[in-house]
Write a protein that holds these residues in place. Structure first.
Motif, PDB file in Angstrom:
ATOM      1  N   PHE A 122      -6.831 -14.227  -0.493  1.00 41.12           N
ATOM      2  CA  PHE A 122      -7.498 -13.986   0.782  1.00 41.12           C
ATOM      3  C   PHE A 122      -8.204 -15.256   1.268  1.00 41.12           C
ATOM      4  O   PHE A 122      -8.066 -15.662   2.421  1.00 41.12           O
ATOM      5  CB  PHE A 122      -8.515 -12.839   0.644  1.00 41.12           C
ATOM      6  CG  PHE A 122      -7.884 -11.501   0.399  1.00 41.12           C
ATOM      7  CD1 PHE A 122      -7.512 -10.704   1.465  1.00 41.12           C
ATOM      8  CD2 PHE A 122      -7.656 -11.043  -0.885  1.00 41.12           C
ATOM      9  CE1 PHE A 122      -6.929  -9.458   1.257  1.00 41.12           C
ATOM     10  CE2 PHE A 122      -7.075  -9.812  -1.109  1.00 41.12           C
ATOM     11  CZ  PHE A 122      -6.711  -9.013  -0.042  1.00 41.12           C
ATOM     12  N   SER A 123      -8.960 -15.862   0.369  1.00 43.01           N
ATOM     13  CA  SER A 123      -9.665 -17.089   0.747  1.00 43.01           C
ATOM     14  C   SER A 123      -8.683 -18.237   0.962  1.00 43.01           C
ATOM     15  O   SER A 123      -8.904 -19.102   1.830  1.00 43.01           O
ATOM     16  CB  SER A 123     -10.687 -17.465  -0.334  1.00 43.01           C
ATOM     17  OG  SER A 123     -10.077 -17.645  -1.596  1.00 43.01           O
ATOM     18  N   ASP A 124      -7.580 -18.248   0.198  1.00 36.28           N
ATOM     19  CA  ASP A 124      -6.572 -19.300   0.366  1.00 36.28           C
ATOM     20  C   ASP A 124      -5.929 -19.218   1.745  1.00 36.28           C
ATOM     21  O   ASP A 124      -5.724 -20.247   2.422  1.00 36.28           O
ATOM     22  CB  ASP A 124      -5.485 -19.172  -0.709  1.00 36.28           C
ATOM     23  CG  ASP A 124      -5.994 -19.531  -2.095  1.00 36.28           C
ATOM     24  OD1 ASP A 124      -7.050 -20.202  -2.178  1.00 36.28           O
ATOM     25  OD2 ASP A 124      -5.350 -19.134  -3.080  1.00 36.28           O
ATOM     26  N   ILE A 125      -5.606 -18.006   2.176  1.00 36.70           N
ATOM     27  CA  ILE A 125      -4.995 -17.829   3.499  1.00 36.70           C
ATOM     28  C   ILE A 125      -5.963 -18.240   4.595  1.00 36.70           C
ATOM     29  O   ILE A 125      -5.601 -18.962   5.536  1.00 36.70           O
ATOM     30  CB  ILE A 125      -4.549 -16.358   3.694  1.00 36.70           C
ATOM     31  CG1 ILE A 125      -3.379 -16.025   2.765  1.00 36.70           C
ATOM     32  CG2 ILE A 125      -4.160 -16.100   5.156  1.00 36.70           C
ATOM     33  CD1 ILE A 125      -3.001 -14.568   2.756  1.00 36.70           C
ATOM     34  N   ARG A 126      -7.189 -17.801   4.458  1.00 38.30           N
ATOM     35  CA  ARG A 126      -8.191 -18.125   5.485  1.00 38.30           C
ATOM     36  C   ARG A 126      -8.398 -19.633   5.572  1.00 38.30           C
ATOM     37  O   ARG A 126      -8.487 -20.200   6.673  1.00 38.30           O
ATOM     38  CB  ARG A 126      -9.506 -17.414   5.157  1.00 38.30           C
ATOM     39  CG  ARG A 126     -10.535 -17.516   6.267  1.00 38.30           C
ATOM     40  CD  ARG A 126     -11.667 -16.556   6.034  1.00 38.30           C
ATOM     41  NE  ARG A 126     -12.458 -16.356   7.230  1.00 38.30           N
ATOM     42  CZ  ARG A 126     -13.359 -15.406   7.373  1.00 38.30           C
ATOM     43  NH1 ARG A 126     -13.571 -14.545   6.387  1.00 38.30           N
ATOM     44  NH2 ARG A 126     -14.035 -15.280   8.495  1.00 38.30           N
ATOM     45  N   PRO A 151       4.737  -7.444  10.180  1.00 35.88           N
ATOM     46  CA  PRO A 151       3.321  -7.808  10.019  1.00 35.88           C
ATOM     47  C   PRO A 151       2.415  -6.669   9.591  1.00 35.88           C
ATOM     48  O   PRO A 151       1.317  -6.916   9.103  1.00 35.88           O
ATOM     49  CB  PRO A 151       2.932  -8.298  11.416  1.00 35.88           C
ATOM     50  CG  PRO A 151       3.840  -7.560  12.325  1.00 35.88           C
ATOM     51  CD  PRO A 151       5.151  -7.483  11.590  1.00 35.88           C
ATOM     52  N   MET A 152       2.851  -5.416   9.757  1.00 37.44           N
ATOM     53  CA  MET A 152       1.994  -4.306   9.403  1.00 37.44           C
ATOM     54  C   MET A 152       2.198  -3.843   7.966  1.00 37.44           C
ATOM     55  O   MET A 152       1.637  -2.828   7.535  1.00 37.44           O
ATOM     56  CB  MET A 152       2.225  -3.118  10.362  1.00 37.44           C
ATOM     57  CG  MET A 152       2.242  -3.486  11.840  1.00 37.44           C
ATOM     58  SD  MET A 152       0.975  -4.701  12.321  1.00 37.44           S
ATOM     59  CE  MET A 152      -0.513  -3.760  12.089  1.00 37.44           C
ATOM     60  N   VAL A 153       2.998  -4.582   7.228  1.00 33.52           N
ATOM     61  CA  VAL A 153       3.272  -4.245   5.837  1.00 33.52           C
ATOM     62  C   VAL A 153       2.260  -4.946   4.936  1.00 33.52           C
ATOM     63  O   VAL A 153       2.055  -6.157   5.058  1.00 33.52           O
ATOM     64  CB  VAL A 153       4.702  -4.666   5.438  1.00 33.52           C
ATOM     65  CG1 VAL A 153       4.936  -4.439   3.954  1.00 33.52           C
ATOM     66  CG2 VAL A 153       5.725  -3.894   6.268  1.00 33.52           C
ATOM     67  N   PRO A 154       1.620  -4.219   4.025  1.00 32.52           N
ATOM     68  CA  PRO A 154       0.704  -4.874   3.086  1.00 32.52           C
ATOM     69  C   PRO A 154       1.497  -5.791   2.169  1.00 32.52           C
ATOM     70  O   PRO A 154       2.645  -5.478   1.847  1.00 32.52           O
ATOM     71  CB  PRO A 154       0.098  -3.711   2.296  1.00 32.52           C
ATOM     72  CG  PRO A 154       0.432  -2.479   3.088  1.00 32.52           C
ATOM     73  CD  PRO A 154       1.697  -2.770   3.827  1.00 32.52           C
ATOM     74  N   LEU A 155       0.995  -6.925   1.772  1.00 33.41           N
ATOM     75  CA  LEU A 155      -0.379  -7.305   1.972  1.00 33.41           C
ATOM     76  C   LEU A 155      -0.454  -8.647   2.701  1.00 33.41           C
ATOM     77  O   LEU A 155      -1.287  -8.858   3.562  1.00 33.41           O
ATOM     78  CB  LEU A 155      -1.096  -7.382   0.622  1.00 33.41           C
ATOM     79  CG  LEU A 155      -2.588  -7.590   0.611  1.00 33.41           C
ATOM     80  CD1 LEU A 155      -3.316  -6.450   1.319  1.00 33.41           C
ATOM     81  CD2 LEU A 155      -3.085  -7.710  -0.810  1.00 33.41           C
ATOM     82  N   LEU A 156       0.440  -9.550   2.346  1.00 32.31           N
ATOM     83  CA  LEU A 156       0.355 -10.913   2.863  1.00 32.31           C
ATOM     84  C   LEU A 156       0.449 -10.994   4.391  1.00 32.31           C
ATOM     85  O   LEU A 156      -0.393 -11.647   5.023  1.00 32.31           O
ATOM     86  CB  LEU A 156       1.430 -11.786   2.208  1.00 32.31           C
ATOM     87  CG  LEU A 156       1.363 -13.285   2.487  1.00 32.31           C
ATOM     88  CD1 LEU A 156       0.037 -13.863   2.018  1.00 32.31           C
ATOM     89  CD2 LEU A 156       2.517 -14.005   1.789  1.00 32.31           C
ATOM     90  N   PRO A 157       1.443 -10.346   5.034  1.00 36.93           N
ATOM     91  CA  PRO A 157       1.504 -10.453   6.501  1.00 36.93           C
ATOM     92  C   PRO A 157       0.273  -9.878   7.183  1.00 36.93           C
ATOM     93  O   PRO A 157      -0.240 -10.441   8.156  1.00 36.93           O
ATOM     94  CB  PRO A 157       2.766  -9.646   6.859  1.00 36.93           C
ATOM     95  CG  PRO A 157       3.552  -9.575   5.606  1.00 36.93           C
ATOM     96  CD  PRO A 157       2.554  -9.557   4.498  1.00 36.93           C
TER      97      PRO A 157
END
Length: 303
Positions: free
Chosen positions: A6-10, A26-32
Protein backbone atom coordinates in the motif's frame (compact mmCIF):
# COMPACT_ATOMS: atom_id res chain seq x y z
CA UNK A 1 0.34 -9.67 -0.43
CA UNK A 2 2.35 -7.66 2.11
CA UNK A 3 0.77 -4.60 3.69
CA UNK A 4 3.83 -2.66 2.59
CA UNK A 5 2.48 -2.72 -0.95
CA UNK A 6 0.00 0.00 0.00
CA UNK A 7 2.73 2.44 0.96
CA UNK A 8 4.84 1.33 -2.03
CA UNK A 9 2.02 2.12 -4.45
CA UNK A 10 1.31 5.47 -2.85
CA UNK A 11 5.00 6.43 -2.90
CA UNK A 12 5.36 5.37 -6.55
CA UNK A 13 2.36 7.43 -7.63
CA UNK A 14 3.57 10.47 -5.66
CA UNK A 15 7.07 10.21 -7.12
CA UNK A 16 6.12 9.60 -10.76
CA UNK A 17 3.10 11.91 -11.04
CA UNK A 18 1.68 9.96 -13.98
CA UNK A 19 -0.51 11.87 -16.41
CA UNK A 20 -2.59 8.76 -17.12
CA UNK A 21 -3.07 5.49 -15.28
CA UNK A 22 -4.67 2.70 -17.30
CA UNK A 23 -6.14 -0.06 -15.15
CA UNK A 24 -7.48 -3.40 -16.31
CA UNK A 25 -10.42 -4.70 -14.27
CA UNK A 26 -9.94 -1.84 -11.77
CA UNK A 27 -12.69 -2.96 -9.40
CA UNK A 28 -11.00 -6.29 -8.71
CA UNK A 29 -9.10 -6.59 -5.42
CA UNK A 30 -6.43 -5.81 -4.65
CA UNK A 31 -3.72 -4.12 -6.68
CA UNK A 32 -5.90 -2.31 -9.28
CA UNK A 33 -8.34 -1.12 -6.63
CA UNK A 34 -5.62 0.19 -4.33
CA UNK A 35 -3.92 1.97 -7.23
CA UNK A 36 -7.19 3.63 -8.19
CA UNK A 37 -7.76 4.68 -4.61
CA UNK A 38 -4.42 6.49 -4.37
CA UNK A 39 -4.41 7.87 -7.93
CA UNK A 40 -4.59 11.60 -8.60
CA UNK A 41 -4.07 11.08 -12.34
CA UNK A 42 -6.46 10.69 -15.25
CA UNK A 43 -7.80 7.17 -14.71
CA UNK A 44 -8.68 4.92 -17.64
CA UNK A 45 -10.27 1.50 -17.14
CA UNK A 46 -10.64 -1.51 -19.40
CA UNK A 47 -13.18 -4.19 -18.50
CA UNK A 48 -12.81 -7.73 -19.82
CA UNK A 49 -15.02 -9.95 -17.65
CA UNK A 50 -18.21 -11.67 -18.75
CA UNK A 51 -19.07 -13.64 -15.65
CA UNK A 52 -19.26 -13.03 -11.94
CA UNK A 53 -20.75 -14.24 -8.66
CA UNK A 54 -23.60 -13.28 -6.34
CA UNK A 55 -21.21 -10.93 -4.59
CA UNK A 56 -20.90 -8.65 -7.61
CA UNK A 57 -23.95 -6.58 -6.70
CA UNK A 58 -22.80 -6.02 -3.12
CA UNK A 59 -19.23 -5.32 -4.22
CA UNK A 60 -20.35 -2.73 -6.75
CA UNK A 61 -22.22 -0.82 -4.05
CA UNK A 62 -19.21 -0.97 -1.75
CA UNK A 63 -16.79 0.28 -4.45
CA UNK A 64 -19.05 2.87 -6.12
CA UNK A 65 -16.99 5.79 -4.84
CA UNK A 66 -13.80 4.40 -6.34
CA UNK A 67 -15.54 3.67 -9.64
CA UNK A 68 -16.53 7.33 -9.82
CA UNK A 69 -12.81 8.23 -9.95
CA UNK A 70 -12.59 6.72 -13.43
CA UNK A 71 -12.43 9.28 -16.23
CA UNK A 72 -12.95 6.86 -19.13
CA UNK A 73 -14.48 3.40 -19.36
CA UNK A 74 -13.49 0.86 -22.02
CA UNK A 75 -14.99 -2.59 -22.64
CA UNK A 76 -13.30 -5.11 -24.92
CA UNK A 77 -16.60 -6.21 -26.49
CA UNK A 78 -20.34 -5.75 -26.43
CA UNK A 79 -20.79 -8.75 -24.07
CA UNK A 80 -18.19 -7.28 -21.71
CA UNK A 81 -19.96 -3.91 -21.78
CA UNK A 82 -23.35 -5.48 -21.09
CA UNK A 83 -21.95 -7.42 -18.15
CA UNK A 84 -20.13 -4.57 -16.42
CA UNK A 85 -23.04 -2.18 -17.01
CA UNK A 86 -25.22 -4.33 -14.77
CA UNK A 87 -23.08 -3.37 -11.80
CA UNK A 88 -21.41 -0.12 -12.85
CA UNK A 89 -23.71 1.84 -15.20
CA UNK A 90 -21.73 4.35 -17.27
CA UNK A 91 -20.76 5.21 -20.81
CA UNK A 92 -18.41 2.58 -22.22
CA UNK A 93 -16.32 2.79 -25.34
CA UNK A 94 -15.70 -0.56 -27.02
CA UNK A 95 -12.06 -1.10 -27.91
CA UNK A 96 -11.24 -4.76 -28.56
CA UNK A 97 -8.12 -6.61 -27.61
CA UNK A 98 -5.37 -6.46 -30.19
CA UNK A 99 -3.26 -9.18 -31.75
CA UNK A 100 0.46 -9.13 -32.54
CA UNK A 101 0.45 -9.87 -36.27
CA UNK A 102 4.22 -10.26 -36.50
CA UNK A 103 4.20 -12.92 -33.80
CA UNK A 104 1.82 -15.13 -35.76
CA UNK A 105 2.78 -14.24 -39.32
CA UNK A 106 5.55 -16.80 -39.87
CA UNK A 107 5.36 -20.46 -40.84
CA UNK A 108 7.45 -21.89 -38.01
CA UNK A 109 5.60 -25.18 -37.55
CA UNK A 110 6.73 -28.26 -35.64
CA UNK A 111 8.43 -30.94 -37.74
CA UNK A 112 6.90 -33.85 -35.83
CA UNK A 113 3.46 -32.91 -37.17
CA UNK A 114 4.55 -32.65 -40.82
CA UNK A 115 3.54 -36.14 -41.93
CA UNK A 116 0.59 -35.45 -44.22
CA UNK A 117 -2.11 -35.83 -41.59
CA UNK A 118 -4.69 -33.11 -41.10
CA UNK A 119 -3.90 -31.54 -37.74
CA UNK A 120 -6.77 -30.27 -35.58
CA UNK A 121 -5.68 -27.99 -32.74
CA UNK A 122 -7.38 -27.39 -29.41
CA UNK A 123 -5.62 -24.79 -27.27
CA UNK A 124 -6.97 -24.19 -23.78
CA UNK A 125 -7.33 -25.34 -20.22
CA UNK A 126 -9.19 -28.53 -19.29
CA UNK A 127 -12.19 -26.64 -17.94
CA UNK A 128 -15.78 -27.66 -18.68
CA UNK A 129 -16.57 -24.26 -20.20
CA UNK A 130 -13.86 -24.82 -22.82
CA UNK A 131 -16.05 -27.59 -24.25
CA UNK A 132 -13.28 -30.05 -25.04
CA UNK A 133 -15.41 -33.14 -24.42
CA UNK A 134 -17.71 -32.15 -27.29
CA UNK A 135 -14.78 -31.76 -29.65
CA UNK A 136 -13.32 -35.08 -28.49
CA UNK A 137 -16.57 -36.90 -29.16
CA UNK A 138 -16.87 -35.31 -32.61
CA UNK A 139 -13.24 -36.11 -33.39
CA UNK A 140 -13.54 -39.78 -32.42
CA UNK A 141 -16.50 -40.25 -34.75
CA UNK A 142 -14.79 -38.30 -37.54
CA UNK A 143 -11.63 -40.38 -37.13
CA UNK A 144 -13.51 -43.49 -38.25
CA UNK A 145 -14.20 -41.93 -41.64
CA UNK A 146 -10.97 -39.93 -41.96
CA UNK A 147 -8.14 -41.99 -40.43
CA UNK A 148 -5.41 -39.54 -41.49
CA UNK A 149 -6.28 -36.86 -38.96
CA UNK A 150 -4.69 -35.91 -35.66
CA UNK A 151 -5.99 -34.00 -32.64
CA UNK A 152 -3.40 -31.83 -30.88
CA UNK A 153 -4.42 -30.84 -27.36
CA UNK A 154 -2.23 -28.02 -26.05
CA UNK A 155 -2.39 -25.75 -23.04
CA UNK A 156 -4.14 -28.18 -20.72
CA UNK A 157 -3.29 -31.17 -18.58
CA UNK A 158 -4.25 -34.78 -19.20
CA UNK A 159 -7.93 -35.45 -19.99
CA UNK A 160 -10.57 -35.06 -17.32
CA UNK A 161 -11.63 -38.29 -15.58
CA UNK A 162 -15.05 -38.15 -17.25
CA UNK A 163 -13.35 -38.36 -20.66
CA UNK A 164 -11.17 -41.40 -20.01
CA UNK A 165 -13.83 -44.00 -20.85
CA UNK A 166 -14.12 -42.41 -24.30
CA UNK A 167 -10.40 -43.00 -24.88
CA UNK A 168 -10.24 -46.70 -23.96
CA UNK A 169 -11.93 -48.03 -27.08
CA UNK A 170 -8.95 -47.66 -29.39
CA UNK A 171 -5.22 -47.11 -28.93
CA UNK A 172 -4.70 -45.63 -32.41
CA UNK A 173 -6.54 -42.36 -31.85
CA UNK A 174 -3.78 -39.98 -32.97
CA UNK A 175 -4.33 -37.65 -30.04
CA UNK A 176 -1.29 -35.66 -28.90
CA UNK A 177 -1.64 -34.54 -25.27
CA UNK A 178 0.93 -31.74 -25.27
CA UNK A 179 0.13 -30.22 -21.88
CA UNK A 180 1.25 -26.74 -20.93
CA UNK A 181 3.26 -24.94 -23.58
CA UNK A 182 5.45 -21.87 -23.34
CA UNK A 183 4.28 -18.55 -24.68
CA UNK A 184 6.98 -18.66 -27.33
CA UNK A 185 5.71 -22.05 -28.57
CA UNK A 186 2.09 -20.95 -29.04
CA UNK A 187 2.63 -19.65 -32.64
CA UNK A 188 4.36 -22.93 -33.56
CA UNK A 189 1.27 -24.92 -32.63
CA UNK A 190 -1.01 -22.62 -34.59
CA UNK A 191 1.27 -22.96 -37.61
CA UNK A 192 1.30 -26.75 -37.22
CA UNK A 193 -2.50 -26.88 -37.36
CA UNK A 194 -4.70 -27.27 -40.43
CA UNK A 195 -7.85 -26.49 -38.41
CA UNK A 196 -8.25 -24.64 -35.12
CA UNK A 197 -11.16 -25.58 -32.85
CA UNK A 198 -12.69 -23.52 -30.05
CA UNK A 199 -15.74 -25.49 -28.79
CA UNK A 200 -16.28 -23.23 -25.76
CA UNK A 201 -19.69 -23.40 -24.10
CA UNK A 202 -19.89 -19.73 -23.06
CA UNK A 203 -18.63 -17.08 -20.63
CA UNK A 204 -16.12 -15.67 -23.12
CA UNK A 205 -16.19 -11.89 -23.50
CA UNK A 206 -13.83 -11.85 -26.47
CA UNK A 207 -12.32 -14.30 -28.96
CA UNK A 208 -8.61 -13.62 -28.63
CA UNK A 209 -7.74 -17.24 -29.51
CA UNK A 210 -9.78 -16.87 -32.68
CA UNK A 211 -7.80 -13.77 -33.63
CA UNK A 212 -4.53 -15.60 -33.00
CA UNK A 213 -5.68 -18.44 -35.26
CA UNK A 214 -6.75 -15.93 -37.92
CA UNK A 215 -3.42 -14.12 -37.73
CA UNK A 216 -1.79 -17.52 -38.27
CA UNK A 217 -3.91 -18.06 -41.39
CA UNK A 218 -5.89 -21.00 -40.02
CA UNK A 219 -9.57 -21.85 -40.59
CA UNK A 220 -11.64 -22.05 -37.42
CA UNK A 221 -14.43 -24.16 -36.00
CA UNK A 222 -15.94 -22.31 -33.06
CA UNK A 223 -19.00 -22.24 -30.85
CA UNK A 224 -21.61 -19.64 -31.68
CA UNK A 225 -21.26 -17.66 -28.44
CA UNK A 226 -21.37 -13.92 -27.81
CA UNK A 227 -17.65 -13.26 -27.43
CA UNK A 228 -16.76 -15.20 -30.58
CA UNK A 229 -19.52 -13.64 -32.68
CA UNK A 230 -17.75 -10.31 -32.16
CA UNK A 231 -14.73 -11.32 -34.23
CA UNK A 232 -15.71 -14.10 -36.66
CA UNK A 233 -18.29 -14.45 -39.44
CA UNK A 234 -19.76 -17.83 -40.29
CA UNK A 235 -18.43 -19.42 -43.50
CA UNK A 236 -15.91 -16.61 -43.90
CA UNK A 237 -13.01 -17.16 -41.48
CA UNK A 238 -14.46 -20.42 -40.25
CA UNK A 239 -17.57 -22.36 -39.26
CA UNK A 240 -19.82 -21.71 -36.29
CA UNK A 241 -21.52 -24.52 -34.38
CA UNK A 242 -24.10 -24.36 -31.62
CA UNK A 243 -22.47 -24.82 -28.19
CA UNK A 244 -22.37 -28.40 -26.88
CA UNK A 245 -23.50 -29.75 -30.25
CA UNK A 246 -21.31 -32.73 -31.13
CA UNK A 247 -23.14 -33.43 -34.40
CA UNK A 248 -22.51 -29.92 -35.73
CA UNK A 249 -18.87 -30.12 -34.66
CA UNK A 250 -18.52 -33.42 -36.48
CA UNK A 251 -20.11 -31.97 -39.60
CA UNK A 252 -17.83 -28.92 -39.52
CA UNK A 253 -14.74 -31.10 -39.06
CA UNK A 254 -15.64 -33.29 -42.02
CA UNK A 255 -16.43 -30.24 -44.15
CA UNK A 256 -12.98 -28.73 -43.61
CA UNK A 257 -11.00 -31.96 -43.54
CA UNK A 258 -12.05 -32.93 -47.05
CA UNK A 259 -11.73 -29.46 -48.60
CA UNK A 260 -8.19 -28.08 -48.54
CA UNK A 261 -9.17 -25.19 -50.83
CA UNK A 262 -11.88 -24.11 -48.40
CA UNK A 263 -9.40 -24.27 -45.52
CA UNK A 264 -6.97 -22.07 -47.47
CA UNK A 265 -9.71 -19.59 -48.41
CA UNK A 266 -10.90 -19.26 -44.81
CA UNK A 267 -7.33 -18.92 -43.60
CA UNK A 268 -6.74 -16.10 -46.08
CA UNK A 269 -9.92 -14.32 -44.96
CA UNK A 270 -8.84 -14.74 -41.36
CA UNK A 271 -5.54 -13.00 -41.98
CA UNK A 272 -7.39 -10.03 -43.47
CA UNK A 273 -9.77 -9.87 -40.51
CA UNK A 274 -6.91 -10.10 -38.02
CA UNK A 275 -5.31 -7.01 -39.57
CA UNK A 276 -8.24 -4.94 -38.27
CA UNK A 277 -7.18 -5.92 -34.75
CA UNK A 278 -3.50 -5.14 -35.18
CA UNK A 279 -2.00 -3.52 -32.10
CA UNK A 280 -0.94 -0.63 -34.34
CA UNK A 281 -4.62 0.15 -34.87
CA UNK A 282 -5.89 -0.73 -31.40
CA UNK A 283 -3.14 1.21 -29.62
CA UNK A 284 -4.06 4.33 -31.63
CA UNK A 285 -7.66 3.98 -30.46
CA UNK A 286 -6.54 3.62 -26.86
CA UNK A 287 -4.22 6.61 -27.17
CA UNK A 288 -7.11 8.69 -28.48
CA UNK A 289 -9.09 7.89 -25.34
CA UNK A 290 -6.15 9.10 -23.24
CA UNK A 291 -6.14 12.51 -24.90
CA UNK A 292 -9.92 12.80 -24.76
CA UNK A 293 -9.96 11.93 -21.06
CA UNK A 294 -7.13 14.37 -20.30
CA UNK A 295 -8.90 17.16 -22.18
CA UNK A 296 -12.21 16.41 -20.47
CA UNK A 297 -10.68 16.39 -17.01
CA UNK A 298 -8.76 19.63 -17.60
CA UNK A 299 -11.92 21.35 -18.85
CA UNK A 300 -13.72 20.32 -15.66
CA UNK A 301 -10.86 21.68 -13.56
CA UNK A 302 -11.01 24.95 -15.52
CA UNK A 303 -14.66 25.37 -14.64
Amino acid sequence: MSLSVFSDIRRLLDEQQFDVIHLHEPMVPLLPLVTLGFSKSVNIATFHAFQGTRLNRFWSLFTRGLFNKLDCHIAVSTPAREFVSKYYPAEYEIIPNGVDLDRFSGENSLNKFKDGKVNILFLGRMEKRKGFKYLLSAYLRTKKQFPDIRLIVAGGTQPLKELRPMLKSDTNLDIEWVGQISDSDVPKYYHSADIFCAPNTGNESFGIVLLEAMASGKPIIASKIDGFLEVMENDKEGVFCDPENEEELEGALKKLIKDAKLRASMGKSGRLTAKKYSWDIISDEIEDTYFKAISKKHSKVGK
